[in-house]
Design a protein around this motif. Structure first.
Motif, PDB file in Angstrom:
ATOM      1  N   GLU A 168      28.040 -46.708  26.751  1.00  0.00           N
ATOM      2  CA  GLU A 168      29.034 -45.775  26.214  1.00  0.00           C
ATOM      3  C   GLU A 168      28.370 -44.479  25.739  1.00  0.00           C
ATOM      4  O   GLU A 168      28.949 -43.394  25.871  1.00  0.00           O
ATOM      5  CB  GLU A 168      29.769 -46.429  25.049  1.00  0.00           C
ATOM      6  N   THR A 169      27.160 -44.600  25.205  1.00  0.00           N
ATOM      7  CA  THR A 169      26.420 -43.405  24.796  1.00  0.00           C
ATOM      8  C   THR A 169      26.109 -42.536  26.003  1.00  0.00           C
ATOM      9  O   THR A 169      26.306 -41.311  25.990  1.00  0.00           O
ATOM     10  CB  THR A 169      25.126 -43.799  24.074  1.00  0.00           C
ATOM     11  N   ALA A 170      25.623 -43.164  27.079  1.00  0.00           N
ATOM     12  CA  ALA A 170      25.270 -42.420  28.290  1.00  0.00           C
ATOM     13  C   ALA A 170      26.477 -41.756  28.924  1.00  0.00           C
ATOM     14  O   ALA A 170      26.348 -40.721  29.598  1.00  0.00           O
ATOM     15  CB  ALA A 170      24.588 -43.348  29.287  1.00  0.00           C
ATOM     16  N   GLU A 171      27.657 -42.330  28.730  1.00  0.00           N
ATOM     17  CA  GLU A 171      28.868 -41.709  29.266  1.00  0.00           C
ATOM     18  C   GLU A 171      29.171 -40.390  28.564  1.00  0.00           C
ATOM     19  O   GLU A 171      29.884 -39.541  29.110  1.00  0.00           O
ATOM     20  CB  GLU A 171      30.051 -42.667  29.117  1.00  0.00           C
ATOM     21  N   ARG A 172      28.636 -40.241  27.353  1.00  0.00           N
ATOM     22  CA  ARG A 172      28.808 -38.979  26.627  1.00  0.00           C
ATOM     23  C   ARG A 172      27.620 -38.043  26.874  1.00  0.00           C
ATOM     24  O   ARG A 172      27.802 -36.912  27.327  1.00  0.00           O
ATOM     25  CB  ARG A 172      28.972 -39.244  25.124  1.00  0.00           C
ATOM     26  N   VAL A 173      26.429 -38.511  26.525  1.00  0.00           N
ATOM     27  CA  VAL A 173      25.204 -37.734  26.731  1.00  0.00           C
ATOM     28  C   VAL A 173      24.120 -38.698  27.182  1.00  0.00           C
ATOM     29  O   VAL A 173      23.906 -39.731  26.534  1.00  0.00           O
ATOM     30  CB  VAL A 173      24.740 -37.024  25.434  1.00  0.00           C
ATOM     31  N   ARG A 174      23.433 -38.365  28.253  1.00  0.00           N
ATOM     32  CA  ARG A 174      22.393 -39.255  28.765  1.00  0.00           C
ATOM     33  C   ARG A 174      21.053 -38.893  28.140  1.00  0.00           C
ATOM     34  O   ARG A 174      20.243 -38.164  28.719  1.00  0.00           O
ATOM     35  CB  ARG A 174      22.359 -39.199  30.294  1.00  0.00           C
ATOM     36  N   VAL A 175      20.836 -39.402  26.922  1.00  0.00           N
ATOM     37  CA  VAL A 175      19.554 -39.265  26.231  1.00  0.00           C
ATOM     38  C   VAL A 175      18.649 -40.389  26.719  1.00  0.00           C
ATOM     39  O   VAL A 175      19.013 -41.571  26.631  1.00  0.00           O
ATOM     40  CB  VAL A 175      19.745 -39.348  24.705  1.00  0.00           C
ATOM     41  N   THR A 176      17.485 -40.042  27.222  1.00  0.00           N
ATOM     42  CA  THR A 176      16.577 -41.038  27.786  1.00  0.00           C
ATOM     43  C   THR A 176      16.232 -42.111  26.754  1.00  0.00           C
ATOM     44  O   THR A 176      15.775 -41.805  25.654  1.00  0.00           O
ATOM     45  CB  THR A 176      15.293 -40.364  28.283  1.00  0.00           C
ATOM     46  N   ILE A 333      10.281 -32.670  22.138  1.00  0.00           N
ATOM     47  CA  ILE A 333      11.487 -33.447  21.820  1.00  0.00           C
ATOM     48  C   ILE A 333      12.558 -33.207  22.875  1.00  0.00           C
ATOM     49  O   ILE A 333      13.218 -34.144  23.341  1.00  0.00           O
ATOM     50  CB  ILE A 333      12.016 -33.064  20.420  1.00  0.00           C
ATOM     51  N   LEU A 334      12.743 -31.954  23.272  1.00  0.00           N
ATOM     52  CA  LEU A 334      13.727 -31.614  24.289  1.00  0.00           C
ATOM     53  C   LEU A 334      13.476 -32.391  25.577  1.00  0.00           C
ATOM     54  O   LEU A 334      14.403 -33.010  26.137  1.00  0.00           O
ATOM     55  CB  LEU A 334      13.679 -30.107  24.562  1.00  0.00           C
ATOM     56  N   VAL A 335      12.227 -32.394  26.029  1.00  0.00           N
ATOM     57  CA  VAL A 335      11.895 -33.062  27.290  1.00  0.00           C
ATOM     58  C   VAL A 335      11.948 -34.577  27.128  1.00  0.00           C
ATOM     59  O   VAL A 335      12.321 -35.290  28.062  1.00  0.00           O
ATOM     60  CB  VAL A 335      10.521 -32.596  27.794  1.00  0.00           C
ATOM     61  N   ARG A 336      11.587 -35.078  25.941  1.00  0.00           N
ATOM     62  CA  ARG A 336      11.676 -36.512  25.706  1.00  0.00           C
ATOM     63  C   ARG A 336      13.140 -36.976  25.799  1.00  0.00           C
ATOM     64  O   ARG A 336      13.445 -38.030  26.335  1.00  0.00           O
ATOM     65  CB  ARG A 336      11.101 -36.842  24.321  1.00  0.00           C
ATOM     66  N   PRO A 339      14.479 -35.357  30.355  1.00  0.00           N
ATOM     67  CA  PRO A 339      13.341 -35.047  31.224  1.00  0.00           C
ATOM     68  C   PRO A 339      13.626 -33.970  32.274  1.00  0.00           C
ATOM     69  O   PRO A 339      12.698 -33.269  32.705  1.00  0.00           O
ATOM     70  CB  PRO A 339      13.039 -36.396  31.891  1.00  0.00           C
ATOM     71  N   THR A 340      14.885 -33.798  32.667  1.00  0.00           N
ATOM     72  CA  THR A 340      15.192 -32.775  33.668  1.00  0.00           C
ATOM     73  C   THR A 340      15.002 -31.359  33.134  1.00  0.00           C
ATOM     74  O   THR A 340      15.067 -30.394  33.902  1.00  0.00           O
ATOM     75  CB  THR A 340      16.645 -32.925  34.157  1.00  0.00           C
ATOM     76  N   THR A 341      14.757 -31.205  31.832  1.00  0.00           N
ATOM     77  CA  THR A 341      14.521 -29.872  31.264  1.00  0.00           C
ATOM     78  C   THR A 341      13.039 -29.507  31.246  1.00  0.00           C
ATOM     79  O   THR A 341      12.675 -28.454  30.714  1.00  0.00           O
ATOM     80  CB  THR A 341      15.061 -29.782  29.823  1.00  0.00           C
ATOM     81  N   ALA A 342      12.198 -30.341  31.855  1.00  0.00           N
ATOM     82  CA  ALA A 342      10.746 -30.118  31.765  1.00  0.00           C
ATOM     83  C   ALA A 342      10.327 -28.737  32.262  1.00  0.00           C
ATOM     84  O   ALA A 342       9.389 -28.136  31.747  1.00  0.00           O
ATOM     85  CB  ALA A 342      10.009 -31.208  32.542  1.00  0.00           C
ATOM     86  N   GLY A 343      11.021 -28.216  33.254  1.00  0.00           N
ATOM     87  CA  GLY A 343      10.611 -26.932  33.805  1.00  0.00           C
ATOM     88  C   GLY A 343      11.409 -25.743  33.335  1.00  0.00           C
ATOM     89  O   GLY A 343      11.183 -24.620  33.796  1.00  0.00           O
TER      90      GLY A 343
END
Length: 468
Positions: A168-176, A333-336, A339-343
């Motif tokens: 349910e969390t991932a359906e809102r925001v996919r935090v790794t 923290i952002l990339v953790r 991960p798609t924000t790494a670049g």
């Protein structure tokens, strides 16, 4: 304002001001003056207080004195979380009883709607989006704290709060790695500078006088002293939050805690497809050295946390410049989380200060014997709390002046709360830096050992800091 490696703008007040522009300066105080009410500080607390007082009693002569320009401090640098958290609620429950604290929480819940409603009525477009607040857990210890936190919030009356599992969390925001989250509808994302600029304009339209570039050096009964003259008024209200230590005799009243932020470039659709976040909830976690983030109206991620928590002698920065190590830590923290924000490019980094009382309890106070009032000590929850504080100061002044009697707001347990001062230096500096080192160490150990209990270092730090 300067740039770090990669073209990141560092300082310059904040990204919010870089985006909106520094406002045209208002005239400083031209000399000695008088008023019915003098408000020191042109941030959210001061402007909201002026707004509600002037709306309640239109003939009042109200003067606001601001050291730089309206919103220069935390009001123009924060993370844009309009939410129902208030510093010190649990302590107020112990001091005044559970039901008193429930009333305080209910007042905060309704404050989110109050701010949104006033902005709509006054035509203030502050990018408000009411997506609620989502706080995630991604270690076993964080999960246990999340469950406890969720249960406590329900006990304080949040029957509409939801506990969400990993899916349910991932359906809102996919935090790794997120294993659970707690969501409340009592929260919204906003643009801090659009709010403070609109509020200042609304206050001036009502007939309030605002003097900028007018630092107040001392507040005493019926007097606000500046280099350009003194404003005399029956009521003088201190609304200076993290900059309170700059006033004569206030060095140890509230500790100016530093918080830092970064903001990405606008992210493409492919990145948002991976992250989700379509509800644009404000996002936090259950770490001890916690983070906070929002998806901005123009599809950036703005993310903040504690960098260097405190400067020796309660010093405050001038332009928001942030240490490169803090910028790197926030990017990590952002990339953790995503991960798609790494670049992606980090467009801006900045810092600001928030006010922390010795017992971590926000307050709204009027000393009826002197006419001096103050509100603050929000410990990072000031975007909404400042509004409740302003309405409370309005009611306290109307009660004191005989224009009304006690109200529901004047009966709340945070009113007229007293707290001891912070320790002198170097104890203050050593204590704060030791505490935050302990919190970071506890976070690291919890993430590497996968223990399901809060690390003892964090429990000890909570007790020593006065947070528990």
């Amino acid at each position: 304002m300067s740039s770090t490696n990669g073209g990141t703008v560092n300082g310059g007040i904040s990204f919010w001001y870089a985006q909106e522009g520094i406002p045209a300066p208002r005239e400083p105080l031209p000399g000695d003056a008088s008023a019915d009410i003098c408000i020191v500080g042109g941030g959210y607390t001061g402007l909201w207080t002026a707004y509600y007082l002037k709306k309640a009693v239109p003939f009042l002569n109200i003067t606001v004195l601001e050291a730089a320009f309206c919103g220069y401090g935390a009001s123009g640098r924060n993370g844009g979380w309009l939410y129902n958290g208030i510093a010190g609620r649990d302590r107020y429950a112990r001091l005044h009883g559970h039901e008193a604290a429930v009333r305080l929480q209910q007042a905060m819940n309704s404050t989110v709607s109050e701010v949104a409603d006033v902005c709509a009525a006054e035509g203030i477009d502050a990018d408000i989006h009411r997506g609620g607040v989502l706080e995630v857990a991604y270690t076993p210890a964080q999960l246990e704290r999340l469950k406890t936190f969720h249960s406590v919030e329900i006990a304080f009356g949040e029957k509409d709060r939801l506990l969400l599992g990993a899916r349910e969390t991932a359906e809102r925001v996919r935090v790794t790695g997120a294993v659970a989250s707690s969501w409340t509808p009592h929260g919204a994302r906003l643009h801090p500078v659009k709010l403070v600029k609109g509020l200042a304009a609304a206050v001036e339209a009502l007939g309030v006088t605002i003097h900028e570039s007018t630092p107040v050096t001392e507040i005493r009964p019926k007097h606000a002293v500046t280099p350009y003259g003194t404003v005399r008024a029956p009521y003088v209200l201190r609304c200076t939050e993290g900059f309170t230590a700059n006033l004569k005799g206030q060095k140890r009243t509230w500790l100016p805690m530093n918080s830092s932020m970064i903001v990405t470039e606008p992210l493409p659709r492919t990145v948002w497809d991976a992250i989700g976040w379509d509800g644009r909830e404000t996002l936090g976690d259950m770490a001890h050295a916690y983070m906070y983030a929002q998806r901005t109206a123009d599809d950036r991620i703005a993310l903040g946390g504690r960098g260097v928590p405190y400067r020796f002698g309660s010093r405050t920065d001038n332009d928001g410049r942030t240490q490169p190590a803090t910028v790197d830590a926030l990017r990590d923290i952002l990339v953790r989380f995503f991960p798609t924000t790494a670049g992606v490019r980090i467009d801006h980094a900045w810092s600001g200060v928030l006010g922390v009382p010795r017992d971590w309890c926000a307050t709204a106070t009027l000393d009826r014997s002197t006419g001096l009032g103050w509100a603050g000590g929000y410990v990072g929850s000031g975007v909404a709390t400042a509004n409740l504080a302003a309405r409370t100061l309005r009611d306290l002044i109307q009660q004191d002046s005989g224009q009304s009697g006690p109200t529901d707001l004047t009966a709340l347990p945070w009113v007229n709360h007293k707290v001891r001062k912070w320790e002198p230096e170097p104890l203050r500096w050593l204590g704060v830096h030791t505490l935050y080192a302990a919190y970071r160490n506890a976070d690291h150990r919890e993430s590497t050992t996968h223990t399901a209990t809060t690390h003892p270092l964090a429990r000890t730090a909570d007790r020593l800091s006065g947070r528990r």
